[in-house]
Scaffold this active site. Structure first.
Site, PDB file in Angstrom:
ATOM      1  N   PRO A 126      45.250 -19.088  14.557  1.00 55.57           N
ATOM      2  CA  PRO A 126      44.317 -19.986  15.213  1.00 55.57           C
ATOM      3  C   PRO A 126      44.742 -21.452  15.226  1.00 55.57           C
ATOM      4  O   PRO A 126      45.303 -21.952  14.257  1.00 55.57           O
ATOM      5  CB  PRO A 126      43.024 -19.815  14.396  1.00 55.57           C
ATOM      6  CG  PRO A 126      43.441 -19.202  13.112  1.00 55.57           C
ATOM      7  CD  PRO A 126      44.653 -18.377  13.415  1.00 55.57           C
ATOM      8  N   ASN A 127      44.467 -22.070  16.358  1.00 56.75           N
ATOM      9  CA  ASN A 127      44.689 -23.497  16.616  1.00 56.75           C
ATOM     10  C   ASN A 127      46.158 -23.867  16.810  1.00 56.75           C
ATOM     11  O   ASN A 127      46.469 -25.004  17.161  1.00 56.75           O
ATOM     12  CB  ASN A 127      44.053 -24.367  15.515  1.00 56.75           C
ATOM     13  CG  ASN A 127      42.577 -24.120  15.379  1.00 56.75           C
ATOM     14  OD1 ASN A 127      41.850 -24.234  16.376  1.00 56.75           O
ATOM     15  ND2 ASN A 127      42.112 -23.728  14.208  1.00 56.75           N
ATOM     16  N   ARG A 174      47.634 -31.247  18.590  1.00 59.50           N
ATOM     17  CA  ARG A 174      46.752 -31.177  17.428  1.00 59.50           C
ATOM     18  C   ARG A 174      47.314 -31.978  16.251  1.00 59.50           C
ATOM     19  O   ARG A 174      48.450 -31.724  15.825  1.00 59.50           O
ATOM     20  CB  ARG A 174      46.650 -29.709  17.023  1.00 59.50           C
ATOM     21  CG  ARG A 174      45.977 -29.435  15.712  1.00 59.50           C
ATOM     22  CD  ARG A 174      46.271 -28.011  15.250  1.00 59.50           C
ATOM     23  NE  ARG A 174      45.504 -27.715  14.062  1.00 59.50           N
ATOM     24  CZ  ARG A 174      45.788 -26.717  13.233  1.00 59.50           C
ATOM     25  NH1 ARG A 174      46.812 -25.912  13.488  1.00 59.50           N
ATOM     26  NH2 ARG A 174      45.051 -26.521  12.162  1.00 59.50           N
ATOM     27  N   TYR A 195      51.337 -31.993  12.204  1.00 56.49           N
ATOM     28  CA  TYR A 195      52.046 -30.864  12.827  1.00 56.49           C
ATOM     29  C   TYR A 195      53.133 -31.271  13.826  1.00 56.49           C
ATOM     30  O   TYR A 195      53.814 -30.401  14.369  1.00 56.49           O
ATOM     31  CB  TYR A 195      51.029 -29.937  13.504  1.00 56.49           C
ATOM     32  CG  TYR A 195      50.031 -29.358  12.522  1.00 56.49           C
ATOM     33  CD1 TYR A 195      50.449 -28.468  11.533  1.00 56.49           C
ATOM     34  CD2 TYR A 195      48.685 -29.728  12.546  1.00 56.49           C
ATOM     35  CE1 TYR A 195      49.550 -27.951  10.613  1.00 56.49           C
ATOM     36  CE2 TYR A 195      47.770 -29.206  11.633  1.00 56.49           C
ATOM     37  CZ  TYR A 195      48.212 -28.327  10.674  1.00 56.49           C
ATOM     38  OH  TYR A 195      47.325 -27.811   9.754  1.00 56.49           O
ATOM     39  N   ASN A 242      52.776 -17.296  11.057  1.00 56.04           N
ATOM     40  CA  ASN A 242      51.990 -18.452  10.634  1.00 56.04           C
ATOM     41  C   ASN A 242      50.544 -18.085  10.949  1.00 56.04           C
ATOM     42  O   ASN A 242      50.105 -18.173  12.102  1.00 56.04           O
ATOM     43  CB  ASN A 242      52.411 -19.724  11.369  1.00 56.04           C
ATOM     44  CG  ASN A 242      51.669 -20.944  10.843  1.00 56.04           C
ATOM     45  OD1 ASN A 242      50.672 -20.820  10.125  1.00 56.04           O
ATOM     46  ND2 ASN A 242      52.137 -22.129  11.202  1.00 56.04           N
ATOM     47  N   ALA A 263      44.777 -21.017   9.448  1.00 50.53           N
ATOM     48  CA  ALA A 263      43.727 -21.033   8.419  1.00 50.53           C
ATOM     49  C   ALA A 263      43.389 -19.633   7.908  1.00 50.53           C
ATOM     50  O   ALA A 263      42.875 -19.490   6.791  1.00 50.53           O
ATOM     51  CB  ALA A 263      42.475 -21.711   8.971  1.00 50.53           C
ATOM     52  N   GLU A 292      55.941 -15.318   5.656  1.00 52.39           N
ATOM     53  CA  GLU A 292      54.844 -16.277   5.841  1.00 52.39           C
ATOM     54  C   GLU A 292      55.441 -17.671   6.053  1.00 52.39           C
ATOM     55  O   GLU A 292      56.255 -18.113   5.246  1.00 52.39           O
ATOM     56  CB  GLU A 292      53.952 -16.270   4.587  1.00 52.39           C
ATOM     57  CG  GLU A 292      52.859 -17.330   4.625  1.00 52.39           C
ATOM     58  CD  GLU A 292      52.030 -17.358   3.332  1.00 52.39           C
ATOM     59  OE1 GLU A 292      52.138 -16.424   2.503  1.00 52.39           O
ATOM     60  OE2 GLU A 292      51.286 -18.344   3.159  1.00 52.39           O
ATOM     61  N   HIS A 294      54.631 -21.886   7.206  1.00 57.34           N
ATOM     62  CA  HIS A 294      53.713 -22.996   7.500  1.00 57.34           C
ATOM     63  C   HIS A 294      54.516 -24.207   7.916  1.00 57.34           C
ATOM     64  O   HIS A 294      55.578 -24.478   7.351  1.00 57.34           O
ATOM     65  CB  HIS A 294      52.853 -23.341   6.286  1.00 57.34           C
ATOM     66  CG  HIS A 294      52.031 -22.182   5.828  1.00 57.34           C
ATOM     67  ND1 HIS A 294      50.907 -21.774   6.501  1.00 57.34           N
ATOM     68  CD2 HIS A 294      52.217 -21.305   4.812  1.00 57.34           C
ATOM     69  CE1 HIS A 294      50.423 -20.690   5.903  1.00 57.34           C
ATOM     70  NE2 HIS A 294      51.202 -20.385   4.878  1.00 57.34           N
ATOM     71  N   ARG A 298      48.506 -30.481   0.319  1.00 55.17           N
ATOM     72  CA  ARG A 298      47.283 -30.782   1.062  1.00 55.17           C
ATOM     73  C   ARG A 298      46.046 -30.383   0.224  1.00 55.17           C
ATOM     74  O   ARG A 298      46.133 -30.232  -0.990  1.00 55.17           O
ATOM     75  CB  ARG A 298      47.334 -30.081   2.426  1.00 55.17           C
ATOM     76  CG  ARG A 298      48.549 -30.560   3.260  1.00 55.17           C
ATOM     77  CD  ARG A 298      48.624 -29.897   4.607  1.00 55.17           C
ATOM     78  NE  ARG A 298      47.450 -30.229   5.438  1.00 55.17           N
ATOM     79  CZ  ARG A 298      47.152 -29.608   6.583  1.00 55.17           C
ATOM     80  NH1 ARG A 298      47.945 -28.637   7.030  1.00 55.17           N
ATOM     81  NH2 ARG A 298      46.091 -29.964   7.274  1.00 55.17           N
TER      82      ARG A 298
HETATM   83  C1  DQA Z   1      49.241 -24.206   8.713  1.00 58.64           C
HETATM   84  C2  DQA Z   1      48.518 -24.667   7.464  1.00 58.64           C
HETATM   85  C3  DQA Z   1      47.103 -24.128   7.419  1.00 58.64           C
HETATM   86  O1  DQA Z   1      46.441 -24.578   6.252  1.00 58.64           O
HETATM   87  C4  DQA Z   1      46.325 -24.606   8.628  1.00 58.64           C
HETATM   88  O2  DQA Z   1      45.039 -24.065   8.630  1.00 58.64           O
HETATM   89  C5  DQA Z   1      47.030 -24.345   9.907  1.00 58.64           C
HETATM   90  C6  DQA Z   1      48.472 -24.536   9.969  1.00 58.64           C
HETATM   91  C7  DQA Z   1      50.646 -24.840   8.844  1.00 58.64           C
HETATM   92  O3  DQA Z   1      51.419 -24.327   9.633  1.00 58.64           O
HETATM   93  O4  DQA Z   1      50.933 -25.835   8.190  1.00 58.64           O
HETATM   94  O5  DQA Z   1      46.414 -24.037  10.903  1.00 58.64           O
HETATM   95  O6  DQA Z   1      49.424 -22.791   8.625  1.00 58.64           O
END
Ligand code: DQA
Length: 142
Positions: free
Chosen positions: A10-11, A18, A23, A74, A77, A98, A100, A107
């Site tokens: 998501p997002n 964003r 990011y 990725n 959240a 995994e 990020h 964070r």
């Molecule tokens: C994320 C880190 C997560 O905490 C966050 O909710 C994201 C992006 C990252 O790529 O740094 O959406 O996965």
């Protein structure tokens, strides 16, 4: 055939727009295009969804297909909340890395916990979009 699937949760469709301070300014299209140029011998597929069930369906769809080296995930959240995605990763045969973009450990405390880390082959965090390249390299070197 060497195939790798990158899944974004998501997002992450809003990459480049964003919170660029966290990011960055590049889009995922730029990232995937660069990876396809860097690894011409690998079929790099990309899937993004804002929906937990769609991510699970995609993991099930490719998870037993041996033409894939694995999945770079990725989960956004959902990383911090989704037992269902963790169960899907545990259920499939393919290795899942995994990743990020941000250093989640630097964070908020809520981002320090990952539901999926225990069922992934490893975790890459904090290298910007280069985290995806490191994830691909990891799968190619296995
Ligand atoms: C994320 C880190 C997560 O905490 C966050 O909710 C994201 C992006 C990252 O790529 O740094 O959406 O996965």
């Amino acid at each position: 055939m060497n195939k790798i699937l990158i899944i974004n949760g998501p997002n992450l469709n809003l990459l480049g727009v964003r919170e660029p301070g966290i990011y960055g300014n590049s889009s995922m299209d730029d990232c995937v295009s660069a990876l396809r140029v860097k690894y011409p011998e690998v079929v790099i597929e990309y899937f993004q969804s804002n929906h937990e069930g769609a991510i699970i369906d995609k993991l099930h769809e490719v998870g037993f297909n041996e033409s894939y080296k694995g999945v770079v995930l990725n989960a956004g959240a959902y990383t911090h909340t989704s037992l269902a995605i963790a169960d899907a990763i545990a259920a499939i045969k393919l290795p899942v890395v995994e990743v990020h973009i941000s250093n989640v450990h630097a964070r908020e405390a809520v981002r320090h916990t990952s539901m999926i880390s225990p069922v992934c082959v490893g975790v890459i965090a904090g290298f910007g979009l280069d985290s995806y390249r490191l994830g691909v390299e990891t799968l190619l070197n296995r």
